[in-house]
Design a protein around this motif. Structure first.
Motif, mmCIF file in Angstrom:
data_model
loop_
_atom_site.group_PDB
_atom_site.id
_atom_site.type_symbol
_atom_site.label_atom_id
_atom_site.label_comp_id
_atom_site.label_asym_id
_atom_site.label_seq_id
_atom_site.Cartn_x
_atom_site.Cartn_y
_atom_site.Cartn_z
ATOM 1 N N ARG A 50 0.815 -1.219 0.000
ATOM 2 C CA ARG A 50 0.000 0.000 0.000
ATOM 3 C C ARG A 50 0.849 1.268 0.000
ATOM 4 N N GLN A 56 2.685 -3.364 -5.442
ATOM 5 C CA GLN A 56 1.651 -2.364 -5.184
ATOM 6 C C GLN A 56 0.282 -2.802 -5.685
ATOM 7 N N GLY A 77 -1.362 7.307 -4.847
ATOM 8 C CA GLY A 77 -1.211 6.508 -6.050
ATOM 9 C C GLY A 77 0.178 6.566 -6.673
ATOM 10 N N THR A 78 1.094 7.283 -6.048
ATOM 11 C CA THR A 78 2.451 7.420 -6.584
ATOM 12 C C THR A 78 3.443 6.629 -5.742
ATOM 13 N N ALA A 117 -0.594 3.641 -2.546
ATOM 14 C CA ALA A 117 -1.937 4.052 -2.130
ATOM 15 C C ALA A 117 -1.865 5.091 -1.015
#
Length: 133
Positions: free
Chosen positions: A61, A132, A68-69, A64
Motif C-alpha cells: 500500500r 503495489q 497513487g504514486t 496508495a
C-alpha cells in the motif's frame, strides 16, 4: 562544478558503466531482509511482526498511501536508513550496509541528478513497486 568533484563523478559513472551486468533478484533480497517482519506478500504479517513494538508497514500500500504514486527515491531512502537516522521510534533496521555489495547504477534522484546507487537497493525497490495494489 569543481574540477575534483567533476572527476570523481566521472570516475563513478565510468565504474558503473563498466561494471559487469549482474542479475539481482529483488524478490530474493526481499525474502532475505524483509519478509520476516513484512510477510512473504508484504502485508505486514511476517512471523517476527508480533514481537515488535510497532506493526510493520503494509508494503503493498506504499503508493496508495501516497496518492497513487510510488516514490522510488523515498522508498530507497527508507530502506537504506538515510531518512530514518536518529529516529528512535523506528524498529526497522537500516539496510544500507547490507545492500551495498555489488555494482552501482545511476538513479535519477530528482531534477535530473543522477546518483550512484547500489544495484541491490534498486532491485529491492523495483520488487516493492511490483507489489503495489
Amino acid at each position: 562544478m569543481k574540477p575534483i568533484l567533476a572527476l570523481s563523478v566521472a570516475a563513478l559513472v565510468l565504474v558503473a558503466a563498466c561494471a559487469p551486468e549482474q542479475q539481482v533478484s529483488g524478490r530474493s533480497l526481499y525474502l532475505d531482509y524483509c519478509a520476516s517482519c513484512h510477510g512473504e506478500r508484504g502485508n505486514g504479517d511476517g512471523p517476527a511482526a508480533e514481537g515488535l513494538g510497532k506493526a510493520p508497514a503494509d508494503l503493498t500500500r506504499i503508493a496508495a498511501r501516497n496518492g497513487g504514486t510510488f516514490e522510488r527515491v523515498k522508498v530507497m531512502s527508507t530502506i537504506d536508513g538515510y531518512t530514518r537516522r536518529g529516529d528512535r521510534s523506528s524498529v526497522m533496521p537500516e539496510l544500507g550496509v547490507a545492500l551495498q555489495d555489488g555494482p552501482l547504477v545511476l538513479v535519477d534522484t530528482g531534477e535530473g541528478v543522477m546518483t550512484p546507487t547500489p544495484v541491490n537497493l534498486v532491485a529491492l525497490a523495483d520488487y516493492l513497486e511490483s507489489l503495489q495494489e
